[in-house]
Design an enzyme around this catalytic site. Structure first.
Site, PDB file in Angstrom:
ATOM      1  N   GLY A 253      56.276 -16.307  47.938  1.00 14.86           N
ATOM      2  CA  GLY A 253      56.286 -15.070  47.413  1.00 14.86           C
ATOM      3  C   GLY A 253      54.831 -14.986  46.977  1.00 14.86           C
TER       4      GLY A 253
ATOM      5  N   HIS B 147      55.487  -9.419  38.899  1.00 14.76           N
ATOM      6  CA  HIS B 147      54.109  -9.613  38.771  1.00 14.76           C
ATOM      7  C   HIS B 147      53.325  -8.153  38.726  1.00 14.76           C
ATOM      8  CE1 HIS B 147      53.539 -13.796  38.985  1.00 14.76           C
ATOM      9  NE2 HIS B 147      54.354 -13.767  39.823  1.00 14.76           N
TER      10      HIS B 147
ATOM     11  N   HIS C 209      61.153 -11.194  41.351  1.00 16.74           N
ATOM     12  CA  HIS C 209      60.165 -12.044  40.538  1.00 16.74           C
ATOM     13  C   HIS C 209      58.805 -11.486  41.069  1.00 16.74           C
ATOM     14  CE1 HIS C 209      58.283 -16.145  39.603  1.00 16.74           C
ATOM     15  NE2 HIS C 209      57.244 -15.191  40.338  1.00 16.74           N
ATOM     16  N   GLU C 210      58.652 -10.904  42.248  1.00 14.12           N
ATOM     17  CA  GLU C 210      57.114 -10.601  42.808  1.00 14.12           C
ATOM     18  C   GLU C 210      57.038  -9.116  42.380  1.00 14.12           C
ATOM     19  OE1 GLU C 210      55.235 -12.726  43.864  1.00 14.12           O
ATOM     20  OE2 GLU C 210      56.868 -14.229  44.254  1.00 14.12           O
TER      21      GLU C 210
ATOM     22  N   GLN D 164      48.389 -11.419  41.418  1.00 10.56           N
ATOM     23  CA  GLN D 164      48.083 -12.949  41.235  1.00 10.56           C
ATOM     24  C   GLN D 164      46.780 -13.364  41.791  1.00 10.56           C
ATOM     25  OE1 GLN D 164      52.181 -13.897  42.868  1.00 10.56           O
ATOM     26  NE2 GLN D 164      51.804 -15.736  41.594  1.00 10.56           N
TER      27      GLN D 164
ATOM     28  N   CYS E  46      56.575 -20.483  40.112  1.00 11.16           N
ATOM     29  CA  CYS E  46      55.608 -19.377  40.147  1.00 11.16           C
ATOM     30  C   CYS E  46      53.978 -20.140  40.437  1.00 11.16           C
ATOM     31  CB  CYS E  46      55.271 -18.514  38.954  1.00 11.16           C
ATOM     32  SG  CYS E  46      54.130 -17.269  38.957  1.00 11.16           S
ATOM     33  N   LEU E  47      53.396 -19.413  41.531  1.00 18.78           N
ATOM     34  CA  LEU E  47      52.256 -20.042  41.838  1.00 18.78           C
ATOM     35  C   LEU E  47      51.025 -19.797  40.787  1.00 18.78           C
ATOM     36  CD1 LEU E  47      51.663 -18.861  45.590  1.00 18.78           C
ATOM     37  CD2 LEU E  47      52.582 -21.247  44.595  1.00 18.78           C
TER      38      LEU E  47
END
Ligand code: NI
Length: 159
Positions: free
Chosen positions: A46, A139, A135-136, A51, A93-94
């Site tokens: 995701g 962000h 989660h996304e 991000q 998470c990235l």
């Protein structure tokens, strides 16, 4: 297509609240293509526009093993279907490479959004995909999963 740079914690730009997308056009679709390329290359499941330092309400996701289930959500809105049905898991998470933390979230949600053609879509999700989308969406509001960790003994380096 182009790979984009992913912002990493504690970059304050990750705390930006993204703005609603007013119009879906070719520029936006190019961004979406680039977000998929960036997510798949990472690799990740995701990625929110926040991000990659684009503060518009767009996210991409794909929870499959073979890049076969790409999902684009523009201006996503979540409705929790059952507050009492919660699912806990170690999230990564990235933007926080190499870390995992235990977070519990609602396990069943309904989503309304636009797709990459600007058409309104709505669907329900259960379990792991529901967690990924929440989660996304976080962000897009400047929220990171670390903000939702209640038990800090369950925050660790990836093994
Ligand atoms: Ni993330």
């Amino acid at each position: 297509m182009a790979k984009l740079k992913i912002l990493e914690y504690p970059d304050p730009r990750l705390r930006t609240r993204a703005k609603k997308v007013e119009k879906v056009d070719d520029n936006l679709r190019q961004l979406i293509d680039d977000m998929f390329e960036t997510m798949y290359a990472a690799p990740g499941i995701g990625l929110a526009a926040t991000q990659v330092n684009v503060h518009q309400r767009i996210l991409v996701a794909d929870v499959s093993d073979d890049q076969s289930q790409p999902v684009v959500l523009i201006n996503p809105e979540i409705t929790v279907l059952d507050e009492n049905n919660r699912l806990g898991m170690y999230e990564g998470c990235l933007s926080l490479p190499g870390l995992r933390g235990w977070v519990e979230r609602p396990a069943s949600i309904k989503i309304t959004a636009w797709n990459e053609k600007g058409e309104k879509i709505d669907f329900s999700l259960e379990g792991f995909p529901a967690v990924v989308i929440q989660h996304e969406c976080d962000h897009l509001d400047g929220i990171l999963y670390v903000d939702r960790i209640e038990d800090t003994t369950k925050f660790a380096f990836e093994d």
